[in-house]
Design an enzyme around this catalytic site. Structure first.
Site, PDB file in Angstrom:
ATOM      1  N   HIS A  26      62.497  13.401  43.770  1.00  0.00           N
ATOM      2  CA  HIS A  26      63.544  14.421  43.898  1.00  0.00           C
ATOM      3  C   HIS A  26      63.487  15.332  42.682  1.00  0.00           C
ATOM      4  O   HIS A  26      63.323  14.850  41.555  1.00  0.00           O
ATOM      5  CB  HIS A  26      64.933  13.783  43.972  1.00  0.00           C
ATOM      6  CG  HIS A  26      65.062  12.872  45.151  1.00  0.00           C
ATOM      7  ND1 HIS A  26      65.220  13.342  46.426  1.00  0.00           N
ATOM      8  CD2 HIS A  26      64.993  11.528  45.233  1.00  0.00           C
ATOM      9  CE1 HIS A  26      65.261  12.316  47.261  1.00  0.00           C
ATOM     10  NE2 HIS A  26      65.122  11.203  46.560  1.00  0.00           N
ATOM     11  N   LEU A  27      63.686  16.610  42.932  1.00  0.00           N
ATOM     12  CA  LEU A  27      63.717  17.565  41.826  1.00  0.00           C
ATOM     13  C   LEU A  27      64.950  17.344  40.960  1.00  0.00           C
ATOM     14  O   LEU A  27      64.881  17.350  39.730  1.00  0.00           O
ATOM     15  CB  LEU A  27      63.745  18.990  42.384  1.00  0.00           C
ATOM     16  CG  LEU A  27      62.440  19.461  43.045  1.00  0.00           C
ATOM     17  CD1 LEU A  27      62.716  20.597  44.003  1.00  0.00           C
ATOM     18  CD2 LEU A  27      61.443  19.872  41.983  1.00  0.00           C
ATOM     19  N   SER A  28      66.089  17.183  41.627  1.00  0.00           N
ATOM     20  CA  SER A  28      67.355  17.079  40.897  1.00  0.00           C
ATOM     21  C   SER A  28      67.675  15.623  40.591  1.00  0.00           C
ATOM     22  O   SER A  28      67.099  14.706  41.202  1.00  0.00           O
ATOM     23  CB  SER A  28      68.483  17.692  41.736  1.00  0.00           C
ATOM     24  OG  SER A  28      68.690  16.934  42.916  1.00  0.00           O
ATOM     25  N   TYR A  51      67.490  22.997  41.542  1.00  0.00           N
ATOM     26  CA  TYR A  51      66.101  22.807  41.965  1.00  0.00           C
ATOM     27  C   TYR A  51      65.080  23.664  41.222  1.00  0.00           C
ATOM     28  O   TYR A  51      63.888  23.559  41.486  1.00  0.00           O
ATOM     29  CB  TYR A  51      65.996  23.065  43.485  1.00  0.00           C
ATOM     30  CG  TYR A  51      66.946  22.197  44.288  1.00  0.00           C
ATOM     31  CD1 TYR A  51      66.930  20.806  44.163  1.00  0.00           C
ATOM     32  CD2 TYR A  51      67.880  22.761  45.161  1.00  0.00           C
ATOM     33  CE1 TYR A  51      67.807  20.005  44.881  1.00  0.00           C
ATOM     34  CE2 TYR A  51      68.759  21.964  45.887  1.00  0.00           C
ATOM     35  CZ  TYR A  51      68.717  20.589  45.741  1.00  0.00           C
ATOM     36  OH  TYR A  51      69.578  19.782  46.457  1.00  0.00           O
ATOM     37  N   GLU A  69      59.002   7.981  46.135  1.00  0.00           N
ATOM     38  CA  GLU A  69      60.083   8.931  46.456  1.00  0.00           C
ATOM     39  C   GLU A  69      60.269   9.866  45.264  1.00  0.00           C
ATOM     40  O   GLU A  69      60.301   9.400  44.122  1.00  0.00           O
ATOM     41  CB  GLU A  69      61.356   8.103  46.691  1.00  0.00           C
ATOM     42  CG  GLU A  69      62.596   8.913  46.950  1.00  0.00           C
ATOM     43  CD  GLU A  69      63.848   8.015  47.018  1.00  0.00           C
ATOM     44  OE1 GLU A  69      63.733   6.782  46.818  1.00  0.00           O
ATOM     45  OE2 GLU A  69      64.928   8.560  47.257  1.00  0.00           O
ATOM     46  N   PRO A 121      63.507  18.559  55.126  1.00  0.00           N
ATOM     47  CA  PRO A 121      64.219  19.797  55.412  1.00  0.00           C
ATOM     48  C   PRO A 121      64.742  20.539  54.182  1.00  0.00           C
ATOM     49  O   PRO A 121      65.169  19.918  53.206  1.00  0.00           O
ATOM     50  CB  PRO A 121      65.396  19.353  56.298  1.00  0.00           C
ATOM     51  CG  PRO A 121      65.421  17.876  56.245  1.00  0.00           C
ATOM     52  CD  PRO A 121      64.072  17.403  55.828  1.00  0.00           C
ATOM     53  N   ASN A 122      64.686  21.845  54.295  1.00  0.00           N
ATOM     54  CA  ASN A 122      65.249  22.810  53.331  1.00  0.00           C
ATOM     55  C   ASN A 122      64.432  22.990  52.050  1.00  0.00           C
ATOM     56  O   ASN A 122      64.706  23.901  51.265  1.00  0.00           O
ATOM     57  CB  ASN A 122      66.707  22.466  52.980  1.00  0.00           C
ATOM     58  CG  ASN A 122      67.583  22.465  54.214  1.00  0.00           C
ATOM     59  OD1 ASN A 122      67.536  23.411  54.983  1.00  0.00           O
ATOM     60  ND2 ASN A 122      68.353  21.403  54.433  1.00  0.00           N
ATOM     61  N   ARG A 171      75.032  13.815  40.932  1.00  0.00           N
ATOM     62  CA  ARG A 171      75.582  14.855  41.810  1.00  0.00           C
ATOM     63  C   ARG A 171      76.664  14.263  42.722  1.00  0.00           C
ATOM     64  O   ARG A 171      77.345  13.325  42.335  1.00  0.00           O
ATOM     65  CB  ARG A 171      74.431  15.497  42.584  1.00  0.00           C
ATOM     66  CG  ARG A 171      73.386  16.150  41.647  1.00  0.00           C
ATOM     67  CD  ARG A 171      72.278  16.809  42.417  1.00  0.00           C
ATOM     68  NE  ARG A 171      72.788  17.896  43.256  1.00  0.00           N
ATOM     69  CZ  ARG A 171      72.077  18.470  44.235  1.00  0.00           C
ATOM     70  NH1 ARG A 171      70.834  18.071  44.472  1.00  0.00           N
ATOM     71  NH2 ARG A 171      72.603  19.430  44.954  1.00  0.00           N
ATOM     72  N   HIS A 185      69.276  10.408  52.348  1.00  0.00           N
ATOM     73  CA  HIS A 185      70.576   9.749  52.260  1.00  0.00           C
ATOM     74  C   HIS A 185      71.059   9.127  53.567  1.00  0.00           C
ATOM     75  O   HIS A 185      72.048   8.415  53.563  1.00  0.00           O
ATOM     76  CB  HIS A 185      71.612  10.763  51.746  1.00  0.00           C
ATOM     77  CG  HIS A 185      71.114  11.533  50.553  1.00  0.00           C
ATOM     78  ND1 HIS A 185      70.776  10.907  49.368  1.00  0.00           N
ATOM     79  CD2 HIS A 185      70.844  12.851  50.364  1.00  0.00           C
ATOM     80  CE1 HIS A 185      70.337  11.829  48.503  1.00  0.00           C
ATOM     81  NE2 HIS A 185      70.368  13.011  49.085  1.00  0.00           N
ATOM     82  N   ARG A 190      66.682  28.662  46.556  1.00  0.00           N
ATOM     83  CA  ARG A 190      67.748  27.715  46.924  1.00  0.00           C
ATOM     84  C   ARG A 190      68.309  27.037  45.673  1.00  0.00           C
ATOM     85  O   ARG A 190      67.595  26.294  45.001  1.00  0.00           O
ATOM     86  CB  ARG A 190      67.163  26.645  47.859  1.00  0.00           C
ATOM     87  CG  ARG A 190      68.142  25.558  48.224  1.00  0.00           C
ATOM     88  CD  ARG A 190      67.460  24.397  48.949  1.00  0.00           C
ATOM     89  NE  ARG A 190      68.412  23.333  49.191  1.00  0.00           N
ATOM     90  CZ  ARG A 190      68.083  22.082  49.453  1.00  0.00           C
ATOM     91  NH1 ARG A 190      66.807  21.734  49.516  1.00  0.00           N
ATOM     92  NH2 ARG A 190      69.005  21.169  49.637  1.00  0.00           N
ATOM     93  N   ARG A 198      74.791  11.747  47.567  1.00  0.00           N
ATOM     94  CA  ARG A 198      73.398  11.837  47.114  1.00  0.00           C
ATOM     95  C   ARG A 198      72.981  10.629  46.282  1.00  0.00           C
ATOM     96  O   ARG A 198      71.815  10.439  45.969  1.00  0.00           O
ATOM     97  CB  ARG A 198      73.177  13.105  46.293  1.00  0.00           C
ATOM     98  CG  ARG A 198      73.307  14.371  47.098  1.00  0.00           C
ATOM     99  CD  ARG A 198      72.880  15.574  46.282  1.00  0.00           C
ATOM    100  NE  ARG A 198      73.540  16.765  46.768  1.00  0.00           N
ATOM    101  CZ  ARG A 198      73.111  17.508  47.799  1.00  0.00           C
ATOM    102  NH1 ARG A 198      71.991  17.204  48.416  1.00  0.00           N
ATOM    103  NH2 ARG A 198      73.787  18.565  48.187  1.00  0.00           N
ATOM    104  N   ASP A 207      62.295   3.323  58.171  1.00  0.00           N
ATOM    105  CA  ASP A 207      61.494   2.393  58.973  1.00  0.00           C
ATOM    106  C   ASP A 207      60.041   2.854  59.057  1.00  0.00           C
ATOM    107  O   ASP A 207      59.123   2.033  59.041  1.00  0.00           O
ATOM    108  CB  ASP A 207      62.080   2.247  60.381  1.00  0.00           C
ATOM    109  CG  ASP A 207      63.336   1.372  60.409  1.00  0.00           C
ATOM    110  OD1 ASP A 207      63.667   0.772  59.373  1.00  0.00           O
ATOM    111  OD2 ASP A 207      63.978   1.302  61.478  1.00  0.00           O
ATOM    112  N   ASN A 237      59.383  13.767  49.260  1.00  0.00           N
ATOM    113  CA  ASN A 237      60.721  14.252  48.946  1.00  0.00           C
ATOM    114  C   ASN A 237      61.373  14.534  50.297  1.00  0.00           C
ATOM    115  O   ASN A 237      61.134  15.576  50.901  1.00  0.00           O
ATOM    116  CB  ASN A 237      60.686  15.516  48.088  1.00  0.00           C
ATOM    117  CG  ASN A 237      62.089  15.980  47.719  1.00  0.00           C
ATOM    118  OD1 ASN A 237      63.079  15.549  48.328  1.00  0.00           O
ATOM    119  ND2 ASN A 237      62.188  16.854  46.732  1.00  0.00           N
ATOM    120  N   ALA A 297      67.624  15.949  52.275  1.00  0.00           N
ATOM    121  CA  ALA A 297      68.863  15.237  52.636  1.00  0.00           C
ATOM    122  C   ALA A 297      68.606  14.013  53.520  1.00  0.00           C
ATOM    123  O   ALA A 297      69.457  13.107  53.570  1.00  0.00           O
ATOM    124  CB  ALA A 297      69.831  16.195  53.332  1.00  0.00           C
TER     125      ALA A 297
END
Ligand code: DQA
Length: 145
Positions: free
Chosen positions: A100-102, A22, A98, A9-10, A107, A80, A17, A111, A87, A74, A77
């Site tokens: 992540h950009l950030s 990001y 996995e 999501p997002n 943070r 977390h 954003r 996170r 699963d 990725n 959220a």
């Protein structure tokens, strides 16, 4: 070799954003970067993005029988708190990376914890688009090992 890249999501909102976290690349531009890196290691990249947990979990299930030899994810959220996603990744019998950009570790507290990390072969965080290139390389190496 087929590598499947998944977004949660997002991430569809990338480009506008929170560019400080990001960057300014759109999701399409990020996917183009990953596709380019995949081509350089003789792999083909398929991409899908989902706003909802259930749809993302369903796509992870489909990866068990669609010829994907590695998955890069990725989860946004969901990283977390989604035990359902964790699963689903656990059931994959191909490696999952996995990304992540950030730098999620630098943070907010929430996170810092990834509930999917233990189901993944490894994670890359904090390098923006470069992290996607690194993840593609890792995915191809692991799939070929
Ligand atoms: C993110 C980090 C997550 O904490 C956040 O919820 C995102 C993006 C990243 O790529 O840095 O949506 O996964």
């Amino acid at each position: 070799m087929k590598i499947l890249l998944l977004h949660g999501p997002n991430l569809s909102q990338l480009g506008s954003r929170d560019p400080e976290q990001y960057g300014r690349l759109t999701l399409d531009e990020l996917v183009a970067t990953a596709t380019d890196e995949a081509a350089s290691v003789d792999a083909e990249l398929e991409h899908a993005a989902f706003e909802s947990e259930g749809d993302l979990v369903t796509r992870v299930h489909a990866a068990r029988s669609d010829g994907s030899e590695a998955v890069i994810i990725n989860p946004g959220a969901l990283t977390h708190y989604s035990y359902a996603l964790r699963d689903a990744i656990d059931v994959l019998d191909v490696p999952c990376i996995e990304v992540h950009l950030s730098n999620v570790h630098a943070r907010e507290d929430f996170r810092r914890r990834s509930v999917v990390a233990a189901a993944c072969a490894g994670s890359v965080a904090g390098f923006g688009a470069l992290g996607y290139r690194l993840a593609v390389r890792a995915a191809a190496d692991l799939a070929r090992a």
